[in-house]
Design an enzyme around this catalytic site. Structure first.
Site, short mmCIF file in Angstrom:
data_model
loop_
_atom_site.label_atom_id
_atom_site.label_comp_id
_atom_site.label_asym_id
_atom_site.label_seq_id
_atom_site.Cartn_x
_atom_site.Cartn_y
_atom_site.Cartn_z
N CYS A 99 -5.99 1.62 5.92
CA CYS A 99 -6.77 0.41 6.19
C CYS A 99 -6.52 -0.07 7.61
O CYS A 99 -5.44 0.11 8.18
CB CYS A 99 -6.41 -0.68 5.18
SG CYS A 99 -4.71 -1.28 5.27
N HIS A 153 0.83 -1.19 0.00
CA HIS A 153 0.00 0.00 0.00
C HIS A 153 0.87 1.25 0.00
O HIS A 153 2.06 1.20 0.30
CB HIS A 153 -0.91 0.00 1.23
CG HIS A 153 -2.04 -0.96 1.13
ND1 HIS A 153 -2.99 -1.11 2.12
CD2 HIS A 153 -2.40 -1.83 0.15
CE1 HIS A 153 -3.89 -2.03 1.75
NE2 HIS A 153 -3.54 -2.49 0.56
N THR A 164 -20.61 -3.13 -33.27
CA THR A 164 -19.26 -2.61 -33.54
C THR A 164 -18.24 -3.72 -33.54
O THR A 164 -17.35 -3.77 -34.40
CB THR A 164 -18.89 -1.55 -32.48
OG1 THR A 164 -19.80 -0.46 -32.56
CG2 THR A 164 -17.47 -1.04 -32.68
N CYS A 212 -2.36 -0.77 7.42
CA CYS A 212 -1.59 0.47 7.35
C CYS A 212 -1.74 1.31 8.61
O CYS A 212 -0.81 2.01 9.01
CB CYS A 212 -2.01 1.27 6.13
SG CYS A 212 -1.48 0.52 4.57
N ARG A 264 -7.24 4.77 -22.48
CA ARG A 264 -7.41 3.32 -22.35
C ARG A 264 -6.46 2.75 -21.31
O ARG A 264 -6.82 1.87 -20.52
CB ARG A 264 -7.15 2.64 -23.70
CG ARG A 264 -8.22 2.85 -24.76
CD ARG A 264 -7.83 2.14 -26.04
NE ARG A 264 -8.85 2.25 -27.08
CZ ARG A 264 -8.75 1.69 -28.29
NH1 ARG A 264 -7.68 0.97 -28.59
NH2 ARG A 264 -9.72 1.85 -29.17
N GLU A 294 1.00 3.88 2.00
CA GLU A 294 1.58 4.26 3.28
C GLU A 294 2.80 3.41 3.60
O GLU A 294 3.83 3.91 4.06
CB GLU A 294 0.56 4.13 4.41
CG GLU A 294 -0.71 4.93 4.20
CD GLU A 294 -1.83 4.13 3.55
OE1 GLU A 294 -2.96 4.25 4.03
OE2 GLU A 294 -1.55 3.39 2.59
#
Length: 327
Positions: free
Chosen positions: A81, A55, A202, A91, A190, A57
């Protein structure tokens, strides 16, 4: 005149910009960023790594000694978290052990496993905290927050059209309406999304690659999704209705590219959160329109739905981004 000292919101805006480095590789975890600031200078930073760990942190704090942190502020775009995970420590516990002077949080975490418990753990340890509810941090977490609150990904609809609103000639020819700079911008978009969707018509007519073709970013090509009731082609996920995007596992940001009926279906279902319009300085006349029927009964319902977010020139083409106003 002396320069104005940066505020907590200024530092949080910087962290929010850094968080874009995490997207989309951090999925299924949100792309979070953290800055450690001491005496007006960033001394460490981190963002959620590929696959969701480490994460932000953890990445930032690992680079600093505890005596340095005693006079530092940790800025993090999302509440740390607080839940245990086999993939790494919470964290909030890492921050308590590191003991920075202050922790400033951009957004409350709506995930029930944390939801206030992260901040409460820091408060209980005697660490000063501040929750900003900062708009820049919210904008950097749109996919995660939308998934938590609405149970679906954040949806961006892209339309490339002529000045008179056509996406192709009458025979379906559409290569190329926009120029090279606009097309490169689309590929960059994208690369920031977890999945890309087109309609079945399409897909069958054009067999689009739906990948990223920018040097160095080819590996960022998103998951391909087709809106169709027919069986899914190899390597492609099929959904039967726009509402089925809720079931796209791990998808926080969805990029919808067309065609006209698919775009109209998402708009009619009010599932579009952001609208990207690319306008080429050409007139087509009797061509294929950019949108199908939206089911509007009067013009009053069409007003006040979209708020301008960005306007820029891409070569000879104009790019405009709008956000859906849901207040």
């Amino acid at each position: 005149m002396a320069a104005r000292a940066p505020t907590d919101h200024d530092w949080m805006a910087a962290a929010a910009r850094l968080a874009r480095r995490a997207r989309p590789c951090s999925r299924p975890n949100p792309g979070v960023a953290a800055l450690v600031v001491q005496h007006g200078r960033v001394i460490a930073r981190g963002w959620t790594q590929a696959g969701g760990r480490p994460h932000a942190e953890a990445q930032a704090l690992a680079r600093l000694a505890s005596e340095v942190l005693a006079e530092a502020t940790l800025y993090v775009t999302l509440e740390p978290c607080a839940h245990a995970s086999p993939r790494g420590p919470a964290c909030a516990d890492l921050i308590v052990a590191a003991r920075p002077q202050r922790v400033v949080v951009g957004q409350h975490d709506p995930d029930p496993r944390t939801s206030g418990a992260g901040l409460a753990r820091l408060d209980a340890a005697g660490i000063a905290t501040r929750l900003l509810n900062d708009p820049a941090s919210a904008a950097s977490l749109t996919g995660f927050l939308t998934r938590q609150r609405l149970g679906r990904p954040w949806v961006t609809l892209k339309l490339a059209m002529s000045l008179d609103g056509c996406i192709a000639l009458a025979d379906g020819t559409s290569r190329w309406i926009t120029g090279e700079a606009a097309r490169a911008h689309v590929h960059a978009q994208r690369a920031q999304h977890d999945a890309i969707l087109v309609g079945g018509g399409t897909w069958r007519a054009d067999r689009p690659r739906l990948d990223v073709r920018l040097p160095g970013l080819e590996a960022r090509s998103p998951q391909r999704v087709v809106l169709t009731r027919r069986p899914a082609p190899d390597g492609v996920t099929a959904i039967a209705a726009p509402q089925d995007i809720a079931g796209l596992d791990g998808v926080l940001h969805l990029y919808v590219e067309g065609g006209a009926e698919t775009a109209a279906a998402f708009l009619a279902a009010d599932l579009v959160d952001e609208l990207h319009l690319y306008r080429a300085p050409i007139l087509i006349g009797d061509g294929r329109r950019s949108l199908g029927a939206l089911g509007l009964s009067d013009l009053a319902t069409a007003h006040d739905r979209w708020k301008l977010r960005e306007n820029r020139q891409l070569g000879s083409d104009a790019f405009t981004a709008y956000l859906r106003s849901r207040t």
